[in-house]
Design a protein around this motif. Structure first.
Motif, PDB file in Angstrom:
ATOM      1  N   SER A  83       2.042  -5.577   5.853  1.00  0.00           N
ATOM      2  CA  SER A  83       1.879  -5.175   7.254  1.00  0.00           C
ATOM      3  C   SER A  83       1.854  -6.410   8.151  1.00  0.00           C
ATOM      4  CB  SER A  83       0.585  -4.372   7.431  1.00  0.00           C
ATOM      5  OG  SER A  83      -0.537  -5.161   7.099  1.00  0.00           O
ATOM      6  N   ILE A  84       2.193  -6.179   9.416  1.00  0.00           N
ATOM      7  CA  ILE A  84       2.159  -7.229  10.424  1.00  0.00           C
ATOM      8  C   ILE A  84       1.382  -6.684  11.617  1.00  0.00           C
ATOM      9  CG2 ILE A  84       3.489  -8.679  11.990  1.00  0.00           C
ATOM     10  CD1 ILE A  84       5.828  -8.386  10.014  1.00  0.00           C
ATOM     11  N   GLN A  85       0.358  -7.447  12.013  1.00  0.00           N
ATOM     12  CA  GLN A  85      -0.436  -7.043  13.168  1.00  0.00           C
ATOM     13  C   GLN A  85      -0.944  -8.305  13.855  1.00  0.00           C
ATOM     14  OE1 GLN A  85      -3.760  -4.530  12.209  1.00  0.00           O
ATOM     15  NE2 GLN A  85      -3.938  -3.793  14.290  1.00  0.00           N
ATOM     16  N   ASN A  86      -0.743  -8.391  15.160  1.00  0.00           N
ATOM     17  CA  ASN A  86      -1.179  -9.549  15.951  1.00  0.00           C
ATOM     18  C   ASN A  86      -0.653 -10.859  15.382  1.00  0.00           C
ATOM     19  OD1 ASN A  86      -2.625  -7.834  17.671  1.00  0.00           O
ATOM     20  ND2 ASN A  86      -4.441  -7.968  16.381  1.00  0.00           N
ATOM     21  N   LEU A  89       0.814 -11.681   9.042  1.00  0.00           N
ATOM     22  CA  LEU A  89       1.450 -10.977   7.936  1.00  0.00           C
ATOM     23  C   LEU A  89       0.398 -10.800   6.845  1.00  0.00           C
ATOM     24  CD1 LEU A  89       4.123 -10.071   6.379  1.00  0.00           C
ATOM     25  CD2 LEU A  89       4.073 -12.392   5.455  1.00  0.00           C
ATOM     26  N   THR A  90       0.181  -9.569   6.391  1.00  0.00           N
ATOM     27  CA  THR A  90      -0.810  -9.299   5.346  1.00  0.00           C
ATOM     28  C   THR A  90      -0.139  -8.568   4.195  1.00  0.00           C
ATOM     29  OG1 THR A  90      -2.583  -9.149   6.974  1.00  0.00           O
ATOM     30  CG2 THR A  90      -3.014  -8.184   4.812  1.00  0.00           C
ATOM     31  N   VAL A  91      -0.365  -9.069   2.988  1.00  0.00           N
ATOM     32  CA  VAL A  91       0.112  -8.426   1.764  1.00  0.00           C
ATOM     33  C   VAL A  91      -1.134  -8.036   0.980  1.00  0.00           C
ATOM     34  CG1 VAL A  91       1.476  -8.673  -0.332  1.00  0.00           C
ATOM     35  CG2 VAL A  91       2.163  -9.888   1.742  1.00  0.00           C
ATOM     36  N   SER A  92      -1.223  -6.749   0.604  1.00  0.00           N
ATOM     37  CA  SER A  92      -2.396  -6.292  -0.138  1.00  0.00           C
ATOM     38  C   SER A  92      -1.969  -5.333  -1.235  1.00  0.00           C
ATOM     39  CB  SER A  92      -3.403  -5.626   0.804  1.00  0.00           C
ATOM     40  OG  SER A  92      -2.802  -4.538   1.479  1.00  0.00           O
ATOM     41  N   GLY A  93      -2.852  -5.133  -2.180  1.00  0.00           N
ATOM     42  CA  GLY A  93      -2.594  -4.232  -3.291  1.00  0.00           C
ATOM     43  C   GLY A  93      -3.717  -4.315  -4.295  1.00  0.00           C
ATOM     44  N   GLU A  94      -3.445  -3.798  -5.484  1.00  0.00           N
ATOM     45  CA  GLU A  94      -4.469  -3.815  -6.527  1.00  0.00           C
ATOM     46  C   GLU A  94      -3.816  -3.841  -7.895  1.00  0.00           C
ATOM     47  OE1 GLU A  94      -8.389  -1.308  -7.990  1.00  0.00           O
ATOM     48  OE2 GLU A  94      -7.193  -0.537  -6.337  1.00  0.00           O
ATOM     49  N   SER A 121      -3.325 -13.065   3.760  1.00  0.00           N
ATOM     50  CA  SER A 121      -2.861 -13.028   5.150  1.00  0.00           C
ATOM     51  C   SER A 121      -2.345 -14.391   5.560  1.00  0.00           C
ATOM     52  CB  SER A 121      -4.000 -12.611   6.086  1.00  0.00           C
ATOM     53  OG  SER A 121      -4.396 -11.294   5.801  1.00  0.00           O
ATOM     54  N   PHE A 122      -1.248 -14.370   6.332  1.00  0.00           N
ATOM     55  CA  PHE A 122      -0.614 -15.596   6.803  1.00  0.00           C
ATOM     56  C   PHE A 122      -0.209 -15.413   8.262  1.00  0.00           C
ATOM     57  CE2 PHE A 122       0.432 -14.865   2.352  1.00  0.00           C
ATOM     58  CZ  PHE A 122      -0.041 -16.030   1.757  1.00  0.00           C
TER      59      PHE A 122
END
Length: 162
Positions: A83-86, A89-94, A121-122
């Motif tokens: 996702s990208i917000q403000n 860039l955030t990559v998440s999972g499990e 997050s970057f």
């Protein structure tokens, strides 16, 4: 007695080597983690609950794009969220624990792989065209292609000297 006093004056500065102390602390910490968990606690703890993980990530740049490569072994592409917000860039999972309940006799001798949820997050570099970011997942590696806009493209100007 005079020899002892003449060798080192109390006003001489003590040479302190912070790297030597850091190396000693690293050795002590390493020996702590090499001990069996049973020695550290009396409670029964599953080893894979003790570790957290952050996927290793490489970020490269060329004239046309920034490329993020993130190692996600053992994770299906459907379990990864980008996702990208403000401008972040955030990559998440499990990565889920592989627990076999069928074989009650099996016990873990050593667990080095980490499990659980992760989030990295970057901040997006200036000039990235957010709407053109693409992702591909291949052989346990996530590739995020972030094309540069025209403003971010390097330009060369010929200078004429007279």
């Amino acid at each position: 007695m005079a020899d002892l006093l003449s060798k080192r004056s109390p006003f001489q500065p003590v040479l302190w080597d912070p790297f030597k102390e850091l190396e000693e602390m690293r050795r002590k910490m390493a020996s702590l983690f090499e001990r069996p968990l049973e020695l550290l606690t009396s409670e029964e703890i599953e080893p894979f609950e003790l570790s957290e993980w952050r996927p290793f990530t490489d970020i490269t740049e060329d004239d046309k794009e920034f490329l993020v490569k993130m190692d996600l072994p053992g994770i299906k592409k459907e379990e990864v969220k980008v996702s990208i917000q403000n401008n972040i860039l955030t990559v998440s999972g499990e990565r889920k624990v592989e627990k076999e309940e069928k074989d009650k006799k099996k016990r873990y001798i050593r667990v080095e792989r980490a499990y659980g949820a992760f989030s990295r997050s970057f901040e997006l570099p200036e000039g990235v065209e957010e709407d053109k970011i693409s992702a591909e997942f291949k052989d346990g590696v996530l590739y995020l292609h972030m094309p540069k806009g025209e403003k971010a493209q390097p330009k060369t100007v010929e200078v004429k000297v007279s």
